[in-house]
Design an enzyme around this catalytic site. Structure first.
Site, PDB file in Angstrom:
ATOM      1  N   GLU A   1      18.497  40.893   0.296  1.00  0.00           N
ATOM      2  CA  GLU A   1      18.284  40.850  -1.160  1.00  0.00           C
ATOM      3  C   GLU A   1      17.068  40.052  -1.584  1.00  0.00           C
ATOM      4  O   GLU A   1      16.386  40.412  -2.553  1.00  0.00           O
ATOM      5  CB  GLU A   1      19.534  40.285  -1.859  1.00  0.00           C
ATOM      6  CG  GLU A   1      20.715  41.241  -1.909  1.00  0.00           C
ATOM      7  CD  GLU A   1      21.613  41.181  -0.676  1.00  0.00           C
ATOM      8  OE1 GLU A   1      21.223  40.560   0.337  1.00  0.00           O
ATOM      9  OE2 GLU A   1      22.711  41.757  -0.731  1.00  0.00           O
TER      10      GLU A   1
ATOM     11  N   GLU B   1      28.326  43.044   2.969  1.00  0.00           N
ATOM     12  CA  GLU B   1      29.365  42.360   2.185  1.00  0.00           C
ATOM     13  C   GLU B   1      30.683  43.130   2.222  1.00  0.00           C
ATOM     14  O   GLU B   1      31.759  42.538   2.305  1.00  0.00           O
ATOM     15  CB  GLU B   1      28.868  42.175   0.739  1.00  0.00           C
ATOM     16  CG  GLU B   1      27.726  41.160   0.673  1.00  0.00           C
ATOM     17  CD  GLU B   1      26.984  41.167  -0.654  1.00  0.00           C
ATOM     18  OE1 GLU B   1      26.603  42.252  -1.124  1.00  0.00           O
ATOM     19  OE2 GLU B   1      26.784  40.084  -1.224  1.00  0.00           O
TER      20      GLU B   1
ATOM     21  N   GLY C   1      25.062  44.894   0.079  1.00  0.00           N
ATOM     22  CA  GLY C   1      26.453  45.207  -0.268  1.00  0.00           C
ATOM     23  C   GLY C   1      27.223  45.845   0.875  1.00  0.00           C
ATOM     24  O   GLY C   1      28.451  45.766   0.912  1.00  0.00           O
TER      25      GLY C   1
ATOM     26  N   ALA D   1      23.869  47.876  -2.277  1.00  0.00           N
ATOM     27  CA  ALA D   1      24.061  48.377  -3.641  1.00  0.00           C
ATOM     28  C   ALA D   1      22.904  49.316  -3.950  1.00  0.00           C
ATOM     29  O   ALA D   1      21.820  49.201  -3.359  1.00  0.00           O
ATOM     30  CB  ALA D   1      24.083  47.203  -4.615  1.00  0.00           C
TER      31      ALA D   1
END
Ligand code: CAA
Length: 256
Positions: free
Chosen positions: A132, A112, A109, A64
């Site tokens: 993260e 993911e 992300g 992200a």
């Protein structure tokens, strides 16, 4: 310029995350364009397998967008996480099989997104991870849920709690990726895999995907009941052609 592109060719949909200068980081614009593209693919009868990739030579997706996340409030970050989670669940539930073609960093992300696809092919330079915790957060687009489901609780715990980077070889060993190939062959290998699927009964392919994905979320008795129902649903025109072709010693011709 779109930050997510969709190209269609020979029953395949190619989705490319296109922000190579920031290693295809997922910002609000990417999530919104991707959401629209997923809606289109869902309805598109010309697309039977979807291949996801990242633009440029360095990354699939490096996570992200940190610069966009930095000043978010808890409420805003919750909304952001839910937006990503819902979108990635929609990718997982696409009727068409999906393949992530991973050419480099698949972090946060990005890992993911890759895990929300049905299969993953990576180059030998690809790097995976959920880093993260190094940023003082936890995975927010489904990583704490999909990683343990894919590779088991202890390994997922280790990877998420240390935030360490995983090589393509280790990812293969863990079952996080299906295959590791050289960079030059990445797209060709993803297309090969897609074509092996395209050659089979299209209705059966979609039912098999539902049986596997839904079955994993329920106990085995309910999963087998679901399988029985989907098996029965396959008995129609496509199955008649598949079985006739076998008995007549010819290749089946499947209509959609
Ligand atoms: N967000 C925003 N920008 C990013 C980014 C990200 N996730 N990842 C890379 N970039 C940007 C860099 O800031 C840099 O921009 P500038 O050229 O403007 O400085 C550009 O992309 C190139 O990156 P680097 O110079 O850092 O490239 P590198 O080869 O030295 O390192 C890397 C590559 C190891 C992937 C490093 O960029 C990195 O660690 N990126 C962040 C990875 C990360 O922490 N991802 C998780 C994000 S949080 C998340 O995803 C939460 C969630 O679950 C939803």
């Amino acid at each position: 310029m779109s930050v997510v592109e969709l190209k269609k060719e020979n029953r395949l949909g190619f989705v490319t995350i296109n922000r190579p200068k920031v290693l295809n980081a997922l910002n609000a614009e990417v999530l919104s364009e991707l959401d629209q593209i997923i809606s289109n693919i869902c309805q598109d009868k010309e697309i039977d397998v979807v291949i996801f990739s990242g633009a440029g030579e360095k990354a699939f997706v490096a996570g992200a967008d940190i610069s966009e996340m930095k000043d978010k409030s808890p409420q805003e970050s919750y909304t952001f996480a839910r937006q990503g989670q819902v979108l990635f669940q929609r990718i997982q539930e696409l009727p068409q099989p999906t393949i992530a073609a991973i050419n480099g960093f698949a972090l946060g992300g990005g890992c993911e997104l890759a895990m929300s696809c049905d299969m993953r092919i990576a180059t030998d330079k690809a790097k995976f991870g959920q880093p993260e915790v190094a940023l003082g957060i936890i995975p927010g687009f489904g990583g704490t849920q999909r990683l343990p489901r894919l590779i088991g609780r202890a390994k997922a715990m280790e990877i998420i709690l240390t935030g360490r980077t995983i090589s393509a070889v280790e990812a293969l060993d863990l079952g996080l990726v299906n295959k590791v190939v050289s960079a030059e062959n990445l797209l060709a290998e993803a297309v090969n895999l897609a074509e092996a699927i395209l050659a089979k009964g299209p209705y059966a392919i979609r039912q098999a995907k539902v049986a596997i994905n839904k079955g994993l979320e329920v106990d085995i008795n309910i999963g087998c009941e679901l399988e029985g129902n989907l098996f029965a649903l396959c008995f129609g025109e496509e199955q008649k052609e598949g079985m006739s072709a076998f008995l007549e010693k010819r290749a089946p011709i499947y209509e959609k």
